[in-house]
Design a protein around this motif. Structure first.
Motif, PDB file in Angstrom:
ATOM      1  N   GLY A  66       0.846  -1.259   0.030  1.00 48.13           N
ATOM      2  CA  GLY A  66      -0.063  -0.130  -0.031  1.00 48.13           C
ATOM      3  C   GLY A  66       0.931   1.185   0.039  1.00 48.13           C
ATOM      4  O   GLY A  66       0.562   2.176  -0.807  1.00 48.13           O
ATOM      5  N   VAL A  67       1.877   1.120   0.974  1.00 50.76           N
ATOM      6  CA  VAL A  67       2.702   2.280   1.083  1.00 50.76           C
ATOM      7  C   VAL A  67       3.407   2.641  -0.481  1.00 50.76           C
ATOM      8  O   VAL A  67       3.461   3.632  -1.184  1.00 50.76           O
ATOM      9  N   ARG A  68       3.802   1.614  -1.144  1.00 48.02           N
ATOM     10  CA  ARG A  68       4.491   1.493  -2.395  1.00 48.02           C
ATOM     11  C   ARG A  68       3.498   2.066  -3.497  1.00 48.02           C
ATOM     12  O   ARG A  68       3.909   2.714  -4.431  1.00 48.02           O
ATOM     13  N   ALA A  69       2.358   1.840  -3.598  1.00 45.95           N
ATOM     14  CA  ALA A  69       1.271   2.046  -4.306  1.00 45.95           C
ATOM     15  C   ALA A  69       0.900   3.451  -4.586  1.00 45.95           C
ATOM     16  O   ALA A  69       0.983   4.184  -5.237  1.00 45.95           O
ATOM     17  N   ILE A  70       0.797   4.073  -3.281  1.00 48.54           N
ATOM     18  CA  ILE A  70       0.444   5.287  -2.793  1.00 48.54           C
ATOM     19  C   ILE A  70       1.654   6.274  -3.487  1.00 48.54           C
ATOM     20  O   ILE A  70       1.572   7.321  -3.983  1.00 48.54           O
ATOM     21  N   GLN A  71       2.862   5.809  -3.219  1.00 43.83           N
ATOM     22  CA  GLN A  71       3.895   6.604  -3.515  1.00 43.83           C
ATOM     23  C   GLN A  71       4.127   6.740  -5.110  1.00 43.83           C
ATOM     24  O   GLN A  71       4.665   7.615  -5.870  1.00 43.83           O
ATOM     25  N   ARG A  72       3.763   5.513  -5.693  1.00 43.92           N
ATOM     26  CA  ARG A  72       3.711   5.388  -7.202  1.00 43.92           C
ATOM     27  C   ARG A  72       2.684   6.459  -8.019  1.00 43.92           C
ATOM     28  O   ARG A  72       3.103   7.143  -8.866  1.00 43.92           O
ATOM     29  N   VAL A  73       1.443   6.503  -7.324  1.00 43.81           N
ATOM     30  CA  VAL A  73       0.519   7.351  -8.017  1.00 43.81           C
ATOM     31  C   VAL A  73       0.967   8.747  -7.800  1.00 43.81           C
ATOM     32  O   VAL A  73       0.636   9.700  -8.527  1.00 43.81           O
ATOM     33  N   LYS A  74       1.635   9.034  -6.504  1.00 45.41           N
ATOM     34  CA  LYS A  74       1.869  10.492  -6.304  1.00 45.41           C
ATOM     35  C   LYS A  74       2.920  10.828  -7.193  1.00 45.41           C
ATOM     36  O   LYS A  74       3.002  11.956  -7.882  1.00 45.41           O
ATOM     37  N   ALA A  75       3.908  10.104  -7.572  1.00 43.52           N
ATOM     38  CA  ALA A  75       5.101  10.376  -8.307  1.00 43.52           C
ATOM     39  C   ALA A  75       4.420  10.363  -9.969  1.00 43.52           C
ATOM     40  O   ALA A  75       4.773  11.081 -10.596  1.00 43.52           O
ATOM     41  N   ALA A  76       3.464   9.519 -10.312  1.00 46.48           N
ATOM     42  CA  ALA A  76       3.031   9.655 -11.626  1.00 46.48           C
ATOM     43  C   ALA A  76       1.917  10.572 -11.950  1.00 46.48           C
ATOM     44  O   ALA A  76       1.433  10.675 -12.944  1.00 46.48           O
ATOM     45  N   LYS A  77       1.628  11.364 -10.858  1.00 40.05           N
ATOM     46  CA  LYS A  77       0.689  12.475 -10.991  1.00 40.05           C
ATOM     47  C   LYS A  77      -0.619  12.114 -11.179  1.00 40.05           C
ATOM     48  O   LYS A  77      -1.287  12.580 -12.198  1.00 40.05           O
ATOM     49  N   VAL A  78      -1.209  11.005 -10.650  1.00 40.46           N
ATOM     50  CA  VAL A  78      -2.571  10.274 -11.074  1.00 40.46           C
ATOM     51  C   VAL A  78      -3.327  10.879 -10.096  1.00 40.46           C
ATOM     52  O   VAL A  78      -3.158  10.916  -8.802  1.00 40.46           O
ATOM     53  N   PRO A  79      -4.354  11.472 -10.558  1.00 38.90           N
ATOM     54  CA  PRO A  79      -5.317  12.093  -9.467  1.00 38.90           C
ATOM     55  C   PRO A  79      -6.147  11.133  -8.574  1.00 38.90           C
ATOM     56  O   PRO A  79      -6.658  10.131  -9.280  1.00 38.90           O
TER      57      PRO A  79
END
Ligand code: G3P
Ligand code: MG
Length: 339
Positions: free
Chosen positions: A24-37
């Motif tokens: 979960g931690v890694r998933a949130i970090q990924r979407v933030k880095a990819a600028k996914v709303p």
């Protein structure tokens, strides 16, 4: 990444009881880095959005905002089960003579005040006036007595009842008296005891209907839906077979998905400009562990539903568009394969 938006469930997807799921931690970090709303869309609650965001930021080691203000837009990022109920504050508890009963822990009152309810009250404040309302628990009552001349205009279940017996009694008392606390606590009103035969006198709202939720224990825990089930049984018996009428928020219900979609679109507009607000081609993903709330809700809303195996789901048949081991795996599925 303007063309997609994601709603992440929290319990069973990002965290599990006291434990944080590293995927979960890694998933949130990924979407933030990819600028996914994205939004966090939980049927949990019982606190303010700010507090929940702070708690999750600590657990996930990444900043989660409850909302942010940009170009006069309010971007909601943390959607608790009761967040979409905030609009009810325009309808109830606006005058000196009307309150609302809030079911849930004490911090729910703070959330209600933030939403604009002027006189939210808790069960403990009724017991502070009259302990005989629920005479079976003799703990110290630290609540201020409520003003019984103020009529309860609606019952709002924000979170799990902390005491089912007490709250079922109080809810039934209010339903039978039209929210008139004087007729609940003053013995001189005994002639109104038969009032329940004329039907339900008060609206009641629930912030979610989940029957169970998942923490770190082997068996699932009862959620608000199981409290409702118990209340319906008692009310039906009490009223000679009447069915309790109620309004439901939370996943899988439409008002919550409309709210989440608007929040995602607003976030997209902040990231990619005002045109993104109206992007009709956006694909919405609902990632969750509960087939009955997360998957059913995403499917009904026309979103892509993604079921993870880290929470409530125990295997077997499901209606999700995609089944993945965990939320991080969902991040790896190519967009074109997502529905
Ligand atoms: O209804 C119980 C609640 O804890 C579920 O939370 O985050 O799985 O929607 P969540
Ligand atoms: Mg969940």
């Amino acid at each position: 990444m303007n063309r997609i938006g994601i709603a992440f469930d929290i319990d069973g997807v990002l965290i599990k009881g006291k434990f944080v799921l590293p995927e979960g931690v890694r998933a949130i970090q990924r979407v933030k880095a990819a600028k996914v709303p994205f939004v966090l869309l939980t049927n949990g609650g019982g606190t303010t959005e700010v507090n929940k965001a702070r708690e999750l930021s600590e657990k996930l080691h990444t900043e989660i905002k409850s909302s942010q203000y940009s170009n006069l837009l309010v971007i909601r990022k943390m959607i608790l089960s009761h967040t979409p109920m905030a609009h009810l504050a325009k309808k109830y508890s606006q005058t000196e003579t009307e309150s609302v009963l809030i079911i849930g822990k004490d911090s729910c009152k703070k959330a209600a005040l933030e939403y604009g309810f002027k006189y939210p009250i808790l069960s403990g404040e009724i017991l502070a006036v009259c302990p005989e309302v629920w005479p079976f628990k003799h703990s110290v009552n630290n609540y201020e007595p409520t003003n019984i001349d103020r009529k309860v205009g609606a019952i709002l279940s924000f979170h799990d009842s902390e005491d089912w017996g007490r709250d079922i009694q109080i809810v039934c008392d209010l339903l039978r008296t039209g929210g008139d606390l004087r007729h609940v606590v003053e013995p001189k009103h005994h002639t109104h005891r038969r009032r329940h035969y004329i039907g339900q006198q008060l609206p009641i709202y629930f912030s979610n209907g989940d029957f169970v939720w998942s923490n770190n224990l082997p068996l699932t825990r009862f959620a608000q839906g199981s409290f409702l089930h118990a209340l319906e049984g008692v009310y039906s018996r009490l009223s000679g077979g009447s069915k309790l009428k109620y309004t439901m928020y939370g996943k899988p219900h439409k008002p919550t998905y409309d709210f989440a979609k608007h929040a995602i679109d607003t976030y997209a507009a902040e990231l990619y400009g005002a045109d993104a607000l109206q992007d009709s081609g956006r694909l919405y993903f609902g990632i969750g562990d509960n087939p009955e709330s997360d998957i059913e809700g995403a499917n009904r809303a026309g979103w892509t539903s993604v079921l993870v195996k880290t929470g409530v789901y125990e295997g077997g048949k499901h209606e999700a568009n995609l089944l993945v081991d965990n939320v991080e795996e969902a991040m790896l599925i190519p967009t074109e394969n997502r529905k």
